[in-house]
Design a protein around this motif. Structure first.
Motif, PDB file in Angstrom:
ATOM      1  N   ALA A 336       0.842  -1.196   0.000  1.00 61.54           N
ATOM      2  CA  ALA A 336       0.000   0.000   0.000  1.00 61.54           C
ATOM      3  C   ALA A 336       0.879   1.250   0.000  1.00 61.54           C
ATOM      4  O   ALA A 336       1.959   1.260   0.594  1.00 61.54           O
ATOM      5  CB  ALA A 336      -0.916   0.007   1.225  1.00 61.54           C
ATOM      6  N   ARG A 337       0.430   2.284  -0.659  1.00 61.48           N
ATOM      7  CA  ARG A 337       1.198   3.520  -0.680  1.00 61.48           C
ATOM      8  C   ARG A 337       0.247   4.709  -0.794  1.00 61.48           C
ATOM      9  O   ARG A 337      -0.889   4.585  -1.234  1.00 61.48           O
ATOM     10  CB  ARG A 337       2.181   3.543  -1.850  1.00 61.48           C
ATOM     11  CG  ARG A 337       1.551   3.503  -3.225  1.00 61.48           C
ATOM     12  CD  ARG A 337       2.615   3.467  -4.303  1.00 61.48           C
ATOM     13  NE  ARG A 337       2.056   3.321  -5.643  1.00 61.48           N
ATOM     14  CZ  ARG A 337       1.704   4.335  -6.415  1.00 61.48           C
ATOM     15  NH1 ARG A 337       1.867   5.560  -5.977  1.00 61.48           N
ATOM     16  NH2 ARG A 337       1.199   4.124  -7.610  1.00 61.48           N
ATOM     17  N   LEU A 338       0.727   5.837  -0.404  1.00 61.87           N
ATOM     18  CA  LEU A 338      -0.054   7.067  -0.518  1.00 61.87           C
ATOM     19  C   LEU A 338      -0.045   7.561  -1.954  1.00 61.87           C
ATOM     20  O   LEU A 338       0.866   7.268  -2.732  1.00 61.87           O
ATOM     21  CB  LEU A 338       0.543   8.152   0.379  1.00 61.87           C
ATOM     22  CG  LEU A 338       0.490   7.938   1.893  1.00 61.87           C
ATOM     23  CD1 LEU A 338       1.243   9.058   2.581  1.00 61.87           C
ATOM     24  CD2 LEU A 338      -0.932   7.856   2.387  1.00 61.87           C
ATOM     25  N   ASN A 339      -1.039   8.309  -2.296  1.00 62.88           N
ATOM     26  CA  ASN A 339      -1.036   8.999  -3.573  1.00 62.88           C
ATOM     27  C   ASN A 339       0.198   9.899  -3.633  1.00 62.88           C
ATOM     28  O   ASN A 339       0.436  10.682  -2.715  1.00 62.88           O
ATOM     29  CB  ASN A 339      -2.322   9.834  -3.698  1.00 62.88           C
ATOM     30  CG  ASN A 339      -2.478  10.442  -5.075  1.00 62.88           C
ATOM     31  OD1 ASN A 339      -1.539  11.004  -5.624  1.00 62.88           O
ATOM     32  ND2 ASN A 339      -3.669  10.335  -5.613  1.00 62.88           N
ATOM     33  N   PRO A 340       1.003   9.810  -4.688  1.00 62.01           N
ATOM     34  CA  PRO A 340       2.229  10.617  -4.761  1.00 62.01           C
ATOM     35  C   PRO A 340       1.969  12.121  -4.750  1.00 62.01           C
ATOM     36  O   PRO A 340       2.889  12.896  -4.481  1.00 62.01           O
ATOM     37  CB  PRO A 340       2.868  10.174  -6.084  1.00 62.01           C
ATOM     38  CG  PRO A 340       1.764   9.541  -6.864  1.00 62.01           C
ATOM     39  CD  PRO A 340       0.861   8.918  -5.864  1.00 62.01           C
ATOM     40  N   ASP A 341       0.733  12.551  -5.039  1.00 68.89           N
ATOM     41  CA  ASP A 341       0.430  13.986  -5.011  1.00 68.89           C
ATOM     42  C   ASP A 341       0.192  14.506  -3.598  1.00 68.89           C
ATOM     43  O   ASP A 341       0.088  15.720  -3.400  1.00 68.89           O
ATOM     44  CB  ASP A 341      -0.821  14.274  -5.850  1.00 68.89           C
ATOM     45  CG  ASP A 341      -0.582  14.009  -7.327  1.00 68.89           C
ATOM     46  OD1 ASP A 341       0.589  14.114  -7.753  1.00 68.89           O
ATOM     47  OD2 ASP A 341      -1.547  13.687  -8.034  1.00 68.89           O
ATOM     48  N   LEU A 342       0.081  13.593  -2.619  1.00 70.49           N
ATOM     49  CA  LEU A 342      -0.198  13.999  -1.237  1.00 70.49           C
ATOM     50  C   LEU A 342       1.093  14.093  -0.448  1.00 70.49           C
ATOM     51  O   LEU A 342       2.022  13.314  -0.676  1.00 70.49           O
ATOM     52  CB  LEU A 342      -1.150  12.998  -0.571  1.00 70.49           C
ATOM     53  CG  LEU A 342      -2.509  12.817  -1.250  1.00 70.49           C
ATOM     54  CD1 LEU A 342      -3.312  11.737  -0.545  1.00 70.49           C
ATOM     55  CD2 LEU A 342      -3.273  14.129  -1.262  1.00 70.49           C
ATOM     56  N   GLY A 343       1.152  15.025   0.463  1.00 71.25           N
ATOM     57  CA  GLY A 343       2.332  15.190   1.289  1.00 71.25           C
ATOM     58  C   GLY A 343       2.141  14.601   2.675  1.00 71.25           C
ATOM     59  O   GLY A 343       1.019  14.453   3.164  1.00 71.25           O
ATOM     60  N   TRP A 344       3.258  14.300   3.326  1.00 71.76           N
ATOM     61  CA  TRP A 344       3.181  13.750   4.679  1.00 71.76           C
ATOM     62  C   TRP A 344       2.691  14.795   5.672  1.00 71.76           C
ATOM     63  O   TRP A 344       2.211  14.456   6.758  1.00 71.76           O
ATOM     64  CB  TRP A 344       4.540  13.194   5.091  1.00 71.76           C
ATOM     65  CG  TRP A 344       4.820  11.868   4.435  1.00 71.76           C
ATOM     66  CD1 TRP A 344       5.624  11.641   3.370  1.00 71.76           C
ATOM     67  CD2 TRP A 344       4.252  10.613   4.798  1.00 71.76           C
ATOM     68  NE1 TRP A 344       5.609  10.310   3.033  1.00 71.76           N
ATOM     69  CE2 TRP A 344       4.777   9.654   3.888  1.00 71.76           C
ATOM     70  CE3 TRP A 344       3.359  10.191   5.783  1.00 71.76           C
ATOM     71  CZ2 TRP A 344       4.428   8.311   3.952  1.00 71.76           C
ATOM     72  CZ3 TRP A 344       3.012   8.858   5.846  1.00 71.76           C
ATOM     73  CH2 TRP A 344       3.539   7.928   4.941  1.00 71.76           C
ATOM     74  N   ALA A 345       2.787  16.057   5.297  1.00 69.30           N
ATOM     75  CA  ALA A 345       2.225  17.101   6.160  1.00 69.30           C
ATOM     76  C   ALA A 345       0.714  16.952   6.279  1.00 69.30           C
ATOM     77  O   ALA A 345       0.126  17.259   7.328  1.00 69.30           O
ATOM     78  CB  ALA A 345       2.576  18.483   5.610  1.00 69.30           C
ATOM     79  N   ASP A 346       0.061  16.477   5.211  1.00 67.60           N
ATOM     80  CA  ASP A 346      -1.378  16.236   5.264  1.00 67.60           C
ATOM     81  C   ASP A 346      -1.705  15.100   6.234  1.00 67.60           C
ATOM     82  O   ASP A 346      -2.659  15.183   7.003  1.00 67.60           O
ATOM     83  CB  ASP A 346      -1.909  15.892   3.874  1.00 67.60           C
ATOM     84  CG  ASP A 346      -1.561  16.951   2.848  1.00 67.60           C
ATOM     85  OD1 ASP A 346      -1.683  18.144   3.181  1.00 67.60           O
ATOM     86  OD2 ASP A 346      -1.152  16.586   1.729  1.00 67.60           O
TER      87      ASP A 346
END
Length: 442
Positions: A336-346
């Protein structure tokens, strides 16, 4: 010949348009309910700290019911044991939908929210136990800071008028569903009274009948409502917290559609009960659970007594560290991975926001501390910890708000006449429409 590498499952990626519409509708309803919940909590706090606090206590402690059936309860207990069963019924349906047709239906996609939620429950509990252990306090409230209040969290987002993407809001919703399941299991296993095996056996038989009605496609709401009330009463008299009955029935309800069905039984029940849950059940529970004294001595003891201090640290620090670390670990060591457009700050902002623990946290606090004097301090700690988490999250979210407002405005400019953004008209290869024309679409 080498096998093609397996594509990693994307969680928080682009949702199909019909699913995005459904999530948006659910979020709007929860947001409105959260605002009502917020108003009820404010009314309770103000009422309990005015010269009319005696009237508040009289109403809260007024008993009524059917004593012969063991149901002579106070208004406070009716809201906690009765009305919250509706809230947990809706939570059970949400969980069933996520497991069958949602983000949790495949192990790879479920890994991220499950790991994040599990860490978001374990770390606050461990921090509470460490605080009370060092301070010589009671470990009975270890489960209080575990739960996230999704309605309150979304209400905070609504107040902030944020333009956070729907994927992040969907993450918060899915995380809270898994979180609710953990809280339900904790209540069922660790906070049960003396068990009445005969009543529990009757409740089990009722659940079997409930399942058979679903299995054989029996229609008629009167069957399910009357049977549900009986199951709830038997569960309450059996010594298990009655809200567990709501979850069990929600998990039994069918959420997949048969043939030409316009909506499954679970979808119909959720459509009817969600406004009752968000607009009546939870606010009334808050009205009679959040009325605590906020005098300087009580607030001072929140930071000097180990139990309430452990609750505050668990909500503000434990939730943030647990969810953020769990999300990172799942993205780092699973497919599983985050959408690359999203930042870890979110993710950090939402992890802090998840520290708002209200409805279930207050409920567990009452179960863990039967003494009203001790419960008063725990309730104050839950309210204060939730307020601190909301304040810090507001600062973090506001920093991201400008960026996402600009992205949202650009997306609106790209929207076609059919009301579907252009991005939903192409697949990963850019040739065909994705999600358009599927069942449930606009």
């Amino acid at each position: 010949m080498c096998a093609a590498p397996r594509e990693r499952s994307v969680f928080l990626g682009l949702l199909p348009w019909p699913e995005r519409v459904q999530v948006a509708r659910a979020l709007r309803t929860e947001t409105v309910g959260g605002l009502v919940l917020l108003a009820a909590a404010v009314v309770a706090l103000v009422w309990a700290n005015t010269p009319w606090s005696g009237a508040y206590e009289q109403i809260r402690d007024f008993h009524f019911g059917i004593p012969a059936l063991g149901l002579d309860l106070s208004v406070e207990h009716w809201t906690a044991d009765g009305l919250l069963a509706v809230f947990f019924l809706v939570a059970g349906i949400e969980l069933k939908r996520e497991l069958v047709v949602g983000e949790l239906r495949t192990p790879a996609a479920a890994a991220l929210p499950v790991v994040a939620a599990a860490c978001g429950m374990a770390v606050p509990a461990a921090l509470y136990l460490a605080t009370t252990g060092l301070g010589g306090g009671s470990g009975a409230g270890w489960a209080v800071p575990m739960a996230t209040d999704i309605a309150f969290a979304l209400a905070v987002l609504a107040v902030l008028s944020t333009h956070l993407p729907s994927a992040l809001r969907a993450f918060l919703l899915t995380l809270a569903v898994v979180d609710d399941l953990g809280a339900i299991l904790v209540i069922a296993i660790f906070f049960t009274a003396d068990l009445n095996l005969l009543a529990l056996a009757g409740a089990l038989v009722g659940l079997v009948v409930f399942y058979l009605l679903q299995r054989y496609r029996v229609r008629g709401w009167w069957w399910y409502v009357s049977l549900g009330v009986v199951i709830w009463a038997l569960m309450y008299n059996g010594g298990v917290h009655a809200t567990v009955a709501g979850v069990a029935m929600g998990l039994i309800l069918r959420v997949s559609r048969d043939g030409d069905e316009e909506a499954s039984p679970g979808e119909r029940a959720e459509h009817l009960l969600r406004p009752v849950s968000a607009g009546v059940a939870v606010p009334l529970f808050a009205l009679f659970a959040a009325g605590v004294s906020v005098s300087p001595p009580v607030l001072g003891e929140v930071f000097t007594r180990p139990e309430p201090l452990g609750v505050v640290l668990g909500l503000v620090v434990g939730k943030t560290v647990g969810i953020f670390a769990g999300t990172y670990l799942a993205a780092r060591f699973t497919r599983a991975r985050l959408n690359p457009d999203l930042g870890w700050a979110d993710v950090l902002a939402l992890a802090v926001l998840a520290g708002i623990g209200f409805t279930v946290a207050l409920l567990i606090g009452e179960l863990a501390f039967p003494d009203p004097a001790d419960a008063e301090h725990i309730k104050a700690a839950v309210l204060l910890g939730s307020l601190l988490a909301a304040a810090v999250a507001a600062l973090l979210v506001k920093r991201r708000n400008t960026i996402y407002r600009r992205l949202w405005e650009e997306e609106m400019r790209d929207e076609d006449a059919d009301g579907i953004p252009d991005i939903y008209h192409r697949t990963t290869t850019g040739h065909s429409r994705a999600g358009a024309g599927t069942e449930g679409g606009p």
